[in-house]
Write a protein that holds these residues in place. Sequence first.
Motif, mmCIF file in Angstrom:
data_model
loop_
_atom_site.group_PDB
_atom_site.id
_atom_site.type_symbol
_atom_site.label_atom_id
_atom_site.label_comp_id
_atom_site.label_asym_id
_atom_site.label_seq_id
_atom_site.Cartn_x
_atom_site.Cartn_y
_atom_site.Cartn_z
ATOM 1 N N SER A 87 0.844 -1.192 0.000
ATOM 2 C CA SER A 87 0.000 0.000 0.000
ATOM 3 C C SER A 87 0.881 1.244 0.000
ATOM 4 O O SER A 87 2.015 1.204 0.479
ATOM 5 C CB SER A 87 -0.913 0.029 1.228
ATOM 6 O OG SER A 87 -1.767 -1.097 1.240
ATOM 7 N N PRO A 88 0.370 2.379 -0.500
ATOM 8 C CA PRO A 88 1.177 3.604 -0.500
ATOM 9 C C PRO A 88 1.341 4.181 0.897
ATOM 10 O O PRO A 88 0.588 3.868 1.817
ATOM 11 C CB PRO A 88 0.371 4.549 -1.396
ATOM 12 C CG PRO A 88 -1.033 4.052 -1.298
ATOM 13 C CD PRO A 88 -0.941 2.568 -1.160
ATOM 14 N N VAL A 89 2.344 5.033 1.050
ATOM 15 C CA VAL A 89 2.547 5.780 2.289
ATOM 16 C C VAL A 89 1.674 7.029 2.233
ATOM 17 O O VAL A 89 1.577 7.696 1.190
ATOM 18 C CB VAL A 89 4.026 6.168 2.455
ATOM 19 C CG1 VAL A 89 4.227 7.033 3.699
ATOM 20 C CG2 VAL A 89 4.890 4.925 2.525
ATOM 21 N N GLU A 90 1.022 7.365 3.364
ATOM 22 C CA GLU A 90 0.156 8.535 3.416
ATOM 23 C C GLU A 90 0.545 9.428 4.589
ATOM 24 O O GLU A 90 0.867 8.943 5.673
ATOM 25 C CB GLU A 90 -1.306 8.116 3.562
ATOM 26 C CG GLU A 90 -1.845 7.363 2.354
ATOM 27 C CD GLU A 90 -3.303 6.964 2.506
ATOM 28 O OE1 GLU A 90 -3.906 6.582 1.492
ATOM 29 O OE2 GLU A 90 -3.830 7.028 3.639
ATOM 30 N N VAL A 91 0.514 10.729 4.345
ATOM 31 C CA VAL A 91 0.760 11.726 5.386
ATOM 32 C C VAL A 91 -0.385 12.732 5.320
ATOM 33 O O VAL A 91 -0.618 13.328 4.272
ATOM 34 C CB VAL A 91 2.104 12.443 5.187
ATOM 35 C CG1 VAL A 91 2.324 13.474 6.279
ATOM 36 C CG2 VAL A 91 3.253 11.439 5.152
ATOM 37 N N SER A 92 -1.115 12.908 6.427
ATOM 38 C CA SER A 92 -2.240 13.841 6.448
ATOM 39 C C SER A 92 -2.074 14.833 7.592
ATOM 40 O O SER A 92 -1.335 14.578 8.551
ATOM 41 C CB SER A 92 -3.559 13.086 6.589
ATOM 42 O OG SER A 92 -3.574 12.311 7.773
ATOM 43 N N GLY A 113 5.853 11.204 -4.509
ATOM 44 C CA GLY A 113 4.454 11.356 -4.156
ATOM 45 C C GLY A 113 3.993 12.783 -4.359
ATOM 46 O O GLY A 113 4.752 13.629 -4.850
ATOM 47 N N GLY A 114 2.740 13.067 -3.970
ATOM 48 C CA GLY A 114 2.229 14.409 -4.170
ATOM 49 C C GLY A 114 1.064 14.709 -3.251
ATOM 50 O O GLY A 114 0.468 13.824 -2.631
ATOM 51 N N SER A 124 2.135 8.671 -1.536
ATOM 52 C CA SER A 124 3.233 8.228 -2.409
ATOM 53 C C SER A 124 2.660 7.715 -3.724
ATOM 54 O O SER A 124 1.596 7.093 -3.759
ATOM 55 C CB SER A 124 4.067 7.140 -1.721
ATOM 56 O OG SER A 124 3.295 5.980 -1.460
ATOM 57 N N SER A 125 3.362 7.981 -4.816
ATOM 58 C CA SER A 125 2.896 7.565 -6.139
ATOM 59 C C SER A 125 3.192 6.109 -6.422
ATOM 60 O O SER A 125 2.724 5.560 -7.414
ATOM 61 C CB SER A 125 3.522 8.454 -7.218
ATOM 62 O OG SER A 125 4.942 8.428 -7.131
#
Length: 421
Positions: A87-92, A113-114, A124-125
């Motif tokens: 799974s992608p990495v996520e930052v919120s 990522g974007g 992350s893309s």
Amino acid sequence: MGASRISNRSEQRSRTWSRRGILALLGGAPAAVLTGCGSSANASGGGENGKNGENGKNTAASAQAVTERATITVTPAAGTAKADFTSPVEVSVANGTLASVKVTDADGASLPGGLNDAGTKWTSSRNSYSGTAYTVTARARDAAEATVTTFTTEAPAETFLGYFTPEAGSTSGVGMPVSLNFTRAVTDRTAVQKAITVTAEPAVEVVGHWFDDTRLDFRPETYWAPGTTITLSLRLRDVEGADGVYGEQSKDVTFHIGREQISTVDLAAKRMTVVRDGKTTATYPVTGGDSDHRTWAGIMVISERFKQTRMESSTVGLGDEYDIPDVPHAQRLTTSGTFVHGNYWASTSVFGHQNTSHGCVGLHDAKGAGDRSVDGYEFYDSSMLGDVVVVRNSGDETVDPANGLNGWNMSWADWKAGSAV
């Protein structure tokens, strides 16, 4: 900005405030909010008869908005030791927007990522790599310090590799395909083939063909142009080739194509004609398979070369008919055991006149592989891996395209039909 709105609205409702009172409010409101004292008359400073009216409520809300801090959340969570790598990495961020996000491994390589349009979430893309430690550094706008967390992804229990031909950096003849043999059976051919690209310079369409669940070859419609540079890009790392089995490789490999040499063996005439870059360079008398051991017909590619090698009939299902320990100048044409090689044990009168072999193409040679004057030496010396040998009039059927590097025996339509993408 919040202080300005409080001052203006307060001035409209009550003109009894002093400049000192306003300044006291601006300096004291945040502290009151942090200590839970926003409802006191002194803190609010508003409302008739000193009571907390509408003005006091707006003042407290504005002060609270000023003091709320942005909260950053990272997925996988900080300190995770076996994070999911599929799974992608996520930052919120809550109560703010993101100014910057950087996800790096131990070597300093960044995970791309974007941000979303609102600037509140970074994704992350691509997925993180398995078995890798990452550091996430994220900062919200107007925040004095960045949030730094770390996590490590889980390593897969089962993996596979793709062994490729030709070798990296090598130069081959125009018939050499790019061939991959996988160490585990592939069930998701589409996912694996999408992770592999083969490009050529000068550019030409290159298509993959699955011979079975462990072999994938790439070739253009016709032979490579002499001087072509070929790049194999493997992006197999963490690609799930079969249930729970993931690829390991992420690399680029470059090959080169040399001159064009195509040799045609006519076993009716018992002659081999060598054409290099469009010009005939040699003609050799040969012997081919006898009536009980016909030589395969069709287009074959030299896949191995040996100055000397041992040949035993038992290894090709012919019992104990022969065992020759020092066959000179042997060049493999099929996996099943067809070679073009030197022959020192047959009479010179055989070459060009009789087909007497057990299926190989033989040229006159000398024992020890050191005599430069004989045909076997000369042909071997002029050849390289990837050169094309075409056999005609052998009396046998066309070789199976999977028997060696011999996919050229398939039409372009049939070849493309074997692609998974």
